[in-house]
Design a protein around this motif. Sequence first.
Motif, PDB file in Angstrom:
ATOM      1  N   VAL A  98      11.685   8.668   8.950  1.00 51.85           N
ATOM      2  CA  VAL A  98      10.868   7.457   8.803  1.00 51.85           C
ATOM      3  C   VAL A  98      10.669   6.732  10.139  1.00 51.85           C
ATOM      4  CG1 VAL A  98      11.407   6.980   6.375  1.00 51.85           C
ATOM      5  CG2 VAL A  98      12.915   6.098   8.168  1.00 51.85           C
ATOM      6  N   SER A  99       9.495   6.140  10.282  1.00 57.78           N
ATOM      7  CA  SER A  99       9.221   5.185  11.376  1.00 57.78           C
ATOM      8  C   SER A  99       8.777   3.921  10.662  1.00 57.78           C
ATOM      9  CB  SER A  99       8.088   5.681  12.269  1.00 57.78           C
ATOM     10  OG  SER A  99       8.372   6.984  12.720  1.00 57.78           O
ATOM     11  N   LEU A 100       9.728   3.017  10.467  1.00 51.84           N
ATOM     12  CA  LEU A 100       9.439   1.850   9.629  1.00 51.84           C
ATOM     13  C   LEU A 100       9.562   0.558  10.428  1.00 51.84           C
ATOM     14  CD1 LEU A 100      11.451   2.827   6.411  1.00 51.84           C
ATOM     15  CD2 LEU A 100       8.999   3.076   6.810  1.00 51.84           C
ATOM     16  N   GLY A 101       8.780  -0.431  10.041  1.00 51.73           N
ATOM     17  CA  GLY A 101       8.884  -1.752  10.643  1.00 51.73           C
ATOM     18  C   GLY A 101       8.837  -1.671  12.159  1.00 51.73           C
ATOM     19  N   GLY A 102       9.868  -2.250  12.804  1.00 47.87           N
ATOM     20  CA  GLY A 102       9.953  -2.200  14.260  1.00 47.87           C
ATOM     21  C   GLY A 102       9.855  -0.772  14.788  1.00 47.87           C
ATOM     22  N   GLY A 103      10.245   0.202  13.967  1.00 52.11           N
ATOM     23  CA  GLY A 103      10.162   1.607  14.383  1.00 52.11           C
ATOM     24  C   GLY A 103       8.719   2.039  14.563  1.00 52.11           C
ATOM     25  N   LEU A 104       7.863   1.614  13.642  1.00 52.98           N
ATOM     26  CA  LEU A 104       6.441   1.924  13.804  1.00 52.98           C
ATOM     27  C   LEU A 104       5.868   1.088  14.950  1.00 52.98           C
ATOM     28  CD1 LEU A 104       3.849   3.352  12.990  1.00 52.98           C
ATOM     29  CD2 LEU A 104       3.491   1.614  11.231  1.00 52.98           C
ATOM     30  N   GLU A 105       6.382  -0.127  15.088  1.00 47.91           N
ATOM     31  CA  GLU A 105       5.870  -0.983  16.175  1.00 47.91           C
ATOM     32  C   GLU A 105       6.187  -0.379  17.544  1.00 47.91           C
ATOM     33  OE1 GLU A 105       7.728  -4.443  14.280  1.00 47.91           O
ATOM     34  OE2 GLU A 105       5.782  -5.431  14.377  1.00 47.91           O
ATOM     35  N   ALA A 134       6.847  -7.493  15.768  1.00 52.75           N
ATOM     36  CA  ALA A 134       6.769  -6.966  17.136  1.00 52.75           C
ATOM     37  C   ALA A 134       5.396  -6.342  17.379  1.00 52.75           C
ATOM     38  CB  ALA A 134       7.894  -5.966  17.380  1.00 52.75           C
ATOM     39  N   GLY A 135       4.371  -7.069  16.911  1.00 53.19           N
ATOM     40  CA  GLY A 135       3.001  -6.659  17.212  1.00 53.19           C
ATOM     41  C   GLY A 135       2.331  -5.842  16.124  1.00 53.19           C
ATOM     42  N   GLY A 136       3.079  -5.506  15.061  1.00 47.94           N
ATOM     43  CA  GLY A 136       2.526  -4.633  14.015  1.00 47.94           C
ATOM     44  C   GLY A 136       1.260  -5.177  13.376  1.00 47.94           C
ATOM     45  N   MET A 153       0.768  -3.030   5.167  1.00 41.89           N
ATOM     46  CA  MET A 153       1.775  -4.070   5.391  1.00 41.89           C
ATOM     47  C   MET A 153       2.012  -4.988   4.194  1.00 41.89           C
ATOM     48  SD  MET A 153       0.117  -6.222   8.527  1.00 41.89           S
ATOM     49  CE  MET A 153      -0.566  -4.883   9.445  1.00 41.89           C
ATOM     50  N   THR A 154       1.036  -5.100   3.292  1.00 43.10           N
ATOM     51  CA  THR A 154       1.306  -5.979   2.147  1.00 43.10           C
ATOM     52  C   THR A 154       2.021  -5.237   1.019  1.00 43.10           C
ATOM     53  OG1 THR A 154      -0.864  -5.574   1.199  1.00 43.10           O
ATOM     54  CG2 THR A 154      -0.646  -7.532   2.573  1.00 43.10           C
ATOM     55  N   THR A 155       1.929  -3.900   1.006  1.00 46.73           N
ATOM     56  CA  THR A 155       2.673  -3.148  -0.021  1.00 46.73           C
ATOM     57  C   THR A 155       3.998  -2.648   0.536  1.00 46.73           C
ATOM     58  OG1 THR A 155       1.653  -1.066   0.636  1.00 46.73           O
ATOM     59  CG2 THR A 155       0.561  -2.300  -1.137  1.00 46.73           C
ATOM     60  N   GLY A 156       4.080  -2.497   1.862  1.00 48.06           N
ATOM     61  CA  GLY A 156       5.305  -1.947   2.470  1.00 48.06           C
ATOM     62  C   GLY A 156       5.482  -0.472   2.189  1.00 48.06           C
TER      63      GLY A 156
END
Length: 699
Positions: A98-105, A134-136, A153-156
């Motif tokens: 997974v690349s989630l949250g800050g990871g995708l950012e 962080a800019g997402g 981003m609204t469903t996560g």
Amino acid sequence: MSDTVAYERHGDVAVLKVNNPPVNALSQSVRQGLLNGIERAESDDGVRAVLIVGEGSAFFAGADITEFGKPPMAPALPDLVDRMEASPLIIIGSMHGVSLGGGLEVALGCQYRLAVPSAKIGLPEVHLGLIPGAGGTIRLPRLCGIEAALDIMTTGKHVPAQQAHALGIVDEVRDGDPFENGLAYANELLAKNAPRRVVSELEMPKSDDWDALYDAVLAKSRGQISPAMCVRSMQGGAEMPFAEALLNERKIFVELLQGDQSKGMIHAFFSERAVGNLPELKGVDPRALTQIGVIGGGTMGAGIATSALLSGLNVTMLEMSAEAGEAARGRIEGNLAGALKRGKISAERHEEIMTKALTVVTDYAALSDADLVIEAVFEEMEVKKTVFKQLDAVCKPGAILASNTSYLDINEIASVTSRPADVLGLHFFSPAHVMRLLEVVVADATAPDVVATGFALGKRMGKISVRAGVCDGFIGNRILSTYRTCADHMILDGASPYEIDQALEEFGFAMGPFAVADLAGLDIGWAVRKRKRAEGLDPRARDAAYVDTICEAGNFGQKTGKGYYDYSAGAKARVPNPDVLPLIDAEREAQGITPKTFTKEEIVRRYMAAMVNEAAKVVGEGIARRPLDVDMTLLFGYGFPRYRGGPLKWADIVGVEGLLNDIKSYAEEDDYFWQPAPLLEKLVAAGKTFEHLNKGDTV
Ligand code: 3H9
């Protein structure tokens, strides 16, 4: 370098290998390591590109959630991502897991993104009551447009690599080792002199009507604010210079982080994982499960059987007659057809289940090789005892005998068998193949490996399993019965069921208590009331008989088309049943009560005070081991709003002392119902919260 990020030189490419088990959260050490690595690469002669790759199971699972609420530690993630974009080197992210949250950012701060086919990306911050920070919110739309970015981003939700590629978020999808792939890709980019490509420099898409987008998202999120705030931050990206929009995003993120909703949701995140973690089960192996028996193929039994079949177990369903057996098979087939339609199982698996994994029988002898049998018959002690005696006679030694009772005493049920150590309660919630909660009810003699097997079964079925002790209603139904009684008292005193439902739905419950009662069937509560009256009500207990009149007329809620509401225009188009208010008026008159009005705040306050007080008794008596066990029970089985964390997290947030004072003031009107929980009094006296107890503290 740092403990978590290794620097390697491979020709013209500097590789930053991140190793921060279990999920490569972007802790301070990882952020520092990445920053140091980029600076070192920039001054490392001949390096033209940087490859970032995660070791272990993931690229990055996001910011380190355990750092939230603690003083910030540099480098901050938004600064790191900015610094990546400012580098003259080409930075490449090679994603797996997974690349989630800050990871995708972090990936969005790279100029090129590569992923293996099994990789998933997402911005799940809304599930923590936050927005990407962080800019997402202002980088992602630059790659995939507003609609797709808002959906993500609204469903996560977790978006598979191929879909992310089609959306323009991932540049390449390649099978193989993320490091080898990444290095090859980096060298290809260098060979063709690929340009630096900075996401923040791409054009930001615009919307004609940000307010309409905001309103639409808000309307869908049932009181949760963070999804709609994603829209506002994205709007900032479209209307402000990039640096300003980034600060705006940061400001919204920090405000949400300091707010109550994120506190509730972060509590839910960790509690959901802690709830099945019982010290007493450390090192205890569960018994092996292959063959399950289910007794009774009504809605509940069929749902349990479906859940077991979907988890790969073989099921023998026992019914009283061939016709009842066929009806049970039909129910299970209907449930599985739903799973097939939603893509949860393949057509082949569906066929295999119906022809091989499921057997419907009418003879107890067919259960002789079952590893575990779950009884889901009529909720009456004598009926249950008869079933357990028969099971005890036919089941093999070591087989576990479970009751799905929602109220009855498991010790008494176990006492009719020769193997009380093998007996426990497995309380599922209807529909059992959909609802996530499972109460694992531990009786006096239940053996630890039997408890461990209950938890293992829950895990296999994808449930949130909560350990409960024996009492009337265990954790969930016992607390429900108290807050329901409180609602009934408010009705006697002047509120209407519709006002109460509305107030609680606005508080965030999926449904108010009277809509829930209609859904569950009013006959259930009627049976419980009759049982309790037969046992003898305490003369100090207030009784509301008006609802019995509704039941006596054959109106049991949704299933008969009428209850508190009228469903003739469909289950969703509920309208108040006009017969109800006159019945309530008559009851008030008969009891000599002059009705008063309740504001929505008063309704919520009383209802929640009753819930918290009973929950504190449940914890104080050891029926639930920790406050978080109660919170997860209410969240996963009773529609409690996740963004409030659970009743005891809510109590901590609003303040336990104020709640105790309220309870004491309500006790001046009715000191039988409103008896303060001793645990609540002790907490207040010690100046502590329920969270202290979650952390192992005592009072
Ligand atoms: C964010 O990124 C904000 C940024 O936008 C801005 C910042 C400025 N941190 O779930 P599992 C732990 S917000 C710390 O059982 P799985 C977890 O508690 C973040 N710990 O495994 C558990 O610990 P334990 C956005 C974390 O394989 C262990 O790892 N990201 C984190 O079923 C294993 O977890 C998210 O919201 C974390 N970020 O699922 C993603 N993540 O063993 C949250 C996990 O002691 N995480 N842990 O109980 C997940 O969705 C799942 O954990 C994941 C793995 C899918 C990664």
